[in-house]
Design a protein around this motif. Structure first.
Motif, mmCIF file in Angstrom:
data_model
loop_
_atom_site.group_PDB
_atom_site.id
_atom_site.type_symbol
_atom_site.label_atom_id
_atom_site.label_comp_id
_atom_site.label_asym_id
_atom_site.label_seq_id
_atom_site.Cartn_x
_atom_site.Cartn_y
_atom_site.Cartn_z
ATOM 1 N N TYR A 1 0.832 -1.203 0.000
ATOM 2 C CA TYR A 1 0.000 0.000 0.000
ATOM 3 C C TYR A 1 0.868 1.253 0.000
ATOM 4 N N LEU A 2 1.869 1.255 0.872
ATOM 5 C CA LEU A 2 2.755 2.412 0.963
ATOM 6 C C LEU A 2 3.537 2.616 -0.333
ATOM 7 N N GLN A 3 3.986 1.527 -0.935
ATOM 8 C CA GLN A 3 4.770 1.641 -2.164
ATOM 9 C C GLN A 3 3.927 2.191 -3.306
ATOM 10 N N GLU A 4 2.646 1.851 -3.319
ATOM 11 C CA GLU A 4 1.748 2.411 -4.339
ATOM 12 C C GLU A 4 1.638 3.922 -4.159
ATOM 13 N N THR A 5 1.490 4.342 -2.908
ATOM 14 C CA THR A 5 1.418 5.776 -2.606
ATOM 15 C C THR A 5 2.715 6.464 -2.999
ATOM 16 N N VAL A 6 3.833 5.843 -2.664
ATOM 17 C CA VAL A 6 5.144 6.397 -2.980
ATOM 18 C C VAL A 6 5.335 6.512 -4.486
ATOM 19 N N HIS A 7 4.861 5.532 -5.227
ATOM 20 C CA HIS A 7 4.986 5.560 -6.695
ATOM 21 C C HIS A 7 4.284 6.785 -7.266
ATOM 22 N N VAL A 8 3.088 7.060 -6.768
ATOM 23 C CA VAL A 8 2.334 8.237 -7.234
ATOM 24 C C VAL A 8 3.064 9.514 -6.849
ATOM 25 N N GLN A 9 3.529 9.577 -5.602
ATOM 26 C CA GLN A 9 4.239 10.770 -5.130
ATOM 27 C C GLN A 9 5.537 10.990 -5.905
ATOM 28 N N GLU A 10 6.236 9.911 -6.202
ATOM 29 C CA GLU A 10 7.493 10.018 -6.949
ATOM 30 C C GLU A 10 7.250 10.629 -8.322
ATOM 31 N N ALA A 11 6.175 10.207 -8.988
ATOM 32 C CA ALA A 11 5.848 10.731 -10.314
ATOM 33 C C ALA A 11 5.516 12.220 -10.233
ATOM 34 N N GLU A 12 4.775 12.604 -9.207
ATOM 35 C CA GLU A 12 4.422 14.018 -9.025
ATOM 36 C C GLU A 12 5.663 14.848 -8.717
ATOM 37 N N TYR A 13 6.556 14.282 -7.933
ATOM 38 C CA TYR A 13 7.801 14.973 -7.571
ATOM 39 C C TYR A 13 8.658 15.215 -8.817
ATOM 40 N N VAL A 14 8.823 14.200 -9.622
ATOM 41 C CA VAL A 14 9.641 14.305 -10.835
ATOM 42 C C VAL A 14 9.034 15.310 -11.814
ATOM 43 N N ALA A 15 7.717 15.347 -11.892
ATOM 44 C CA ALA A 15 7.049 16.218 -12.867
ATOM 45 C C ALA A 15 7.024 17.686 -12.446
ATOM 46 N N ASN B 1 6.772 9.162 3.553
ATOM 47 C CA ASN B 1 6.262 7.819 3.265
ATOM 48 C C ASN B 1 7.383 6.832 2.943
ATOM 49 N N LEU B 2 8.439 7.323 2.311
ATOM 50 C CA LEU B 2 9.587 6.450 2.040
ATOM 51 C C LEU B 2 10.192 5.933 3.344
ATOM 52 N N LEU B 3 10.242 6.804 4.335
ATOM 53 C CA LEU B 3 10.788 6.396 5.629
ATOM 54 C C LEU B 3 9.975 5.242 6.204
ATOM 55 N N GLU B 4 8.659 5.314 6.080
ATOM 56 C CA GLU B 4 7.812 4.233 6.582
ATOM 57 C C GLU B 4 8.028 2.944 5.796
ATOM 58 N N VAL B 5 8.198 3.070 4.476
ATOM 59 C CA VAL B 5 8.472 1.890 3.659
ATOM 60 C C VAL B 5 9.799 1.257 4.097
ATOM 61 N N ILE C 1 16.479 2.566 0.787
ATOM 62 C CA ILE C 1 15.347 3.486 0.883
ATOM 63 C C ILE C 1 15.663 4.647 1.821
ATOM 64 N N TYR C 2 16.311 4.352 2.939
ATOM 65 C CA TYR C 2 16.690 5.417 3.870
ATOM 66 C C TYR C 2 17.620 6.436 3.196
ATOM 67 N N ARG C 3 18.551 5.954 2.362
ATOM 68 C CA ARG C 3 19.481 6.869 1.690
ATOM 69 C C ARG C 3 18.715 7.794 0.744
ATOM 70 N N ARG C 4 17.747 7.243 0.034
ATOM 71 C CA ARG C 4 16.915 8.062 -0.853
ATOM 72 C C ARG C 4 16.140 9.098 -0.041
ATOM 73 N N THR C 5 15.612 8.674 1.091
ATOM 74 C CA THR C 5 14.873 9.579 1.982
ATOM 75 C C THR C 5 15.778 10.698 2.477
ATOM 76 N N LEU C 6 16.995 10.333 2.855
ATOM 77 C CA LEU C 6 17.965 11.309 3.337
ATOM 78 C C LEU C 6 18.263 12.355 2.269
ATOM 79 N N ASP C 7 18.420 11.921 1.033
ATOM 80 C CA ASP C 7 18.690 12.847 -0.072
ATOM 81 C C ASP C 7 17.568 13.874 -0.220
ATOM 82 N N LEU C 8 16.339 13.432 -0.087
ATOM 83 C CA LEU C 8 15.188 14.334 -0.243
ATOM 84 C C LEU C 8 15.159 15.387 0.869
ATOM 85 N N TYR C 9 15.437 14.970 2.093
ATOM 86 C CA TYR C 9 15.443 15.943 3.193
ATOM 87 C C TYR C 9 16.631 16.899 3.086
#
Length: 290
Positions: A58-72, A89-93, A109-117
């Motif tokens: 469930y979380l990964q589906e949400t993250v997929h949508v958010q990732e697309a919005e972020y990139v766009a 949400n990535l942190l929770e995943v 996943i944590y490294r990706r989360t860290l990059d975003l923050y």
């Protein structure tokens, strides 16, 4: 030992309080510290592999949508805002994967989360508006949470040096944000204590756990009635036992059990952990279960 977290742990798949093994002195007490991270909301699902897998999906589906919005998104500020939502949400995943024992995937996943923050912090460093300052403070604190999670995951993955670096960074950042005596700093101290415990540096671990306990107690106006206090006392009790300080160990563990039963409920697995520890140590002088 219990890691922040919270909690200190060596295998995310098995909660930090999970293992009871013999040390060089023949003690059957746990050789692993526990982290406060394990008190996170993901923990309740982690005990059930099926529920955890559903939660991750469930979380990964949400993250997929958010990732697309972020990139766009092209506007830097709006992109950063979307990035922080994605990071949350990535942190929770990552924590779900961590709880299920996949430390390597959790680290990725944590490294990706860290990059975003970090991106969010950099964007706002030159902005003096109150709104930007509040957002940067939030992003920096969230970054410290990710660093703590990374520290636990690296330790569980058998990379103690990387774990130490992450925990030290989390501690320094947390102090800079909330101050040296804030109870939020206790999480970082507890995690570092767990790392020292895992290395066999029990006295150094004791020093960190005692600092954490003092901060948590002061934050509650002298009361010791929260799960975090219980887990810190548990860690402290294990350290005392490994140092051969049995009366002090027994006092800490029994106090931890009392607080945990009140604050978590008698059937909570953290409570069961403390009971099991006392049972495992029942043959050691001064550690008989009440």
């Amino acid at each position: 030992l219990v890691r922040c977290h919270h909690g200190p742990q060596s295998e995310a798949a098995t909660p930090a309080w999970r293992r009871f093994s013999s040390d060089a002195s023949g003690s059957t007490l746990s050789s692993t510290a526990n982290s406060y991270i394990n008190l996170g909301k993901f923990e309740t699902m982690g005990a059930d592999v099926g529920r955890a897998a559903t939660g991750i999906a469930y979380l990964q589906e949400t993250v997929h949508v958010q990732e697309a919005e972020y990139v766009a998104e092209e506007d830097p500020v709006r992109k950063s805002v979307k990035g922080m939502g994605l990071a949350k949400n990535l942190l929770e995943v990552g924590r779900q994967h961590h709880q299920l024992g996949d430390a390597a995937e959790a680290i990725r996943i944590y490294r990706r989360t860290l990059d975003l923050y970090e991106e969010a912090v950099l964007l706002r460093e030159s902005d003096d508006t109150d709104k930007a300052k509040k957002a940067m403070t939030y992003a920096r604190f969230a970054k410290s949470e990710v660093l703590s999670s990374l520290g636990v995951a690296y330790n569980d993955a058998g990379q103690p040096e990387e774990a130490s670096e992450m925990h030290q960074q989390a501690l320094e950042l947390r102090k800079a944000i909330v101050g040296k005596q804030h109870p939020a700093v206790a999480e970082c101290l507890n995690n570092l204590g767990g790392l020292y415990f895992a290395r066999g540096s029990h006295q150094r671990a004791v020093e960190h756990f005692e600092q954490a306990l003092e901060m948590l107690t002061e934050a509650s106006d002298g009361r010791q009635d929260t799960p975090y206090v219980a887990l810190t006392l548990y860690n402290l009790g294990l350290c005392r036992a490994h140092l051969g300080q049995m009366p002090a160990a027994a006092t800490a563990l029994k106090r931890a059990l009392q607080i945990a039963e009140r604050s978590l409920g008698s059937n909570h697995r953290q409570v069961e952990l403390i009971r099991e520890t006392l049972k495992q140590g029942s043959e050691l002088p001064g550690l008989q279960a009440p």
